[in-house]
Design a protein around this motif. Structure first.
Motif: not given
Ligand code: UFG
Length: 329
Positions: A249-251, A296-297, A168, A291, A131, A293
């Motif tokens: 956040f990246n997804l 986000a996790q 995303y 990505a 990010e 992620s």
């Protein structure tokens, strides 16, 4: 209190609405139906046909409903089109965000979850992308989404509106039962275009370049299932509801698949052989977009459930078989 979903009749928006309603949230949708579809609107959601650039309709919605938070999907999102019509993107995306934020300030709504994109990064210097890596969009679409993120950043400081921006990677798939899914006109995305071959709507799929510096020479992308994405939006909204600070956040799934691997997976998912031609590179395509992620996790507790690419394509196939000509038969 209800959630206002801007763009709730579109591809990602309609899946997010479905998941919100599954979780017993009250949902209000505003959508101008320019790219969204009436048939994708959830029957339990309250629907307003209107444009987020119209402050009058926003006033009406905020006065007629008790809105707790906003999830914002209402934007144009085609990279190629944005290169040809940049002002359409600045008007709908950036000006739309301005009117929406002004209305949020006016009606004292202080939470927004925003649909952003990997296109904010441009050509990545490393993968997986984190990010805080450099943001240097290579097209107006990515530029407008980055500008929208910056607008939220400053409005957060000045007006106390908290936001989560979700960047995303390549969204794919459909609800398992195929009742809603991806229907763009014109279609430019890889998976629906590949599936048009077994649907007999096109003769072959063209690979845009096989001279990239990747193992098989075709571009690598990180495909994430639309329901996993919807789940991330709900987690982001609950994150804001719990009083946490604004965040980005990246997804993605964290794994890249080449165009050739995607075609092979689609052959397995559909049980049909898919005719391929190799064409020239498409302008503006980075060789790989993958990505990380992890953030986000860790922070949202999000974990994608659809990690098998064949399974992801199968859900898209179910939708397209049910709606071979899209929603508007
Ligand atoms: N591709 C083909 N043939 C086609 C269509 C696509 O080979 O007929 C290739 C593309 O060149 C690319 C890959 O398949 O390498 C995926 O293409 P998509 O058009 O499906 O998706 P993009 O990677 O271009 O777009 C995604 C998101 C955008 C985001 C962009 C960032 O959908 O929202 O990544 O570059 F902006």
């Amino acid at each position: 209190m209800a959630i206002l979903v801007c763009g709730g009749a579109g591809y990602v928006g309609s899946h997010a609405v479905h998941e919100l309603i599954q979780q017993n949230e009250d949902v209000v949708i505003v959508d101008n139906l320019q790219t969204g579809h009436k048939q994708a609107i959830h029957p339990q959601a309250k629907f307003y046909q209107g444009d987020i650039r119209d402050a009058v309709i926003l006033d009406k919605i905020f006065m007629e409903n008790k809105i707790d938070a906003i999830i914002h999907f209402a934007a144009n999102s085609l990279v190629g089109e944005s290169m040809v019509e940049p002002l359409k993107y600045f008007n709908n995306n950036v000006y739309g965000m301005q009117v929406l934020l002004e209305s949020m300030v006016k009606h004292k709504i202080d939470k927004i979850v925003f649909s952003s994109t990997a296109a904010v990064y441009g050509e990545p210097k490393r993968v997986p992308i984190m990010e805080d890596d450099e943001t240097k969009p290579t097209n107006p679409y990515g530029e407008t989404k980055l500008t929208m993120e910056k607008m939220m950043k400053w409005v957060n400081k000045a007006n106390g509106i908290n936001y989560v921006s979700l960047r995303y990677f390549n969204v794919a798939g459909a609800l398992d039962d195929g009742s809603i899914g991806e229907d763009h006109a014109p279609e430019t995305h890889l998976i629906p275009l590949i599936l048009q071959v077994p649907l007999k709507k096109r003769e072959h799929i063209t690979i845009f370049g096989e001279d990239y510096p990747t193992e098989d020479g075709t571009c690598l992308r990180d495909y994430i299932h639309v329901i996993d994405l919807a789940d991330a939006h709900i987690r982001a909204m609950n994150y804001l509801r719990s009083g946490k600070e604004s965040n980005i956040f990246n997804l993605g799934n964290g794994k890249g698949f080449s165009v050739k691997e995607m075609i092979a997976a689609a052959e397995k998912a559909t049980g049909e052989s898919i005719k391929v031609e190799v064409g020239a590179r498409r302008a503006g395509d980075p060789a790989q977009l993958i990505a990380s992620s992890e953030k986000a996790q860790t922070i949202l507790g999000w974990k994608p459930c659809y990690t098998n690419i064949e399974q992801i394509i199968k859900t898209a196939w179910t939708f397209h078989k049910k709606h071979p000509n899209g929603y508007d038969e």
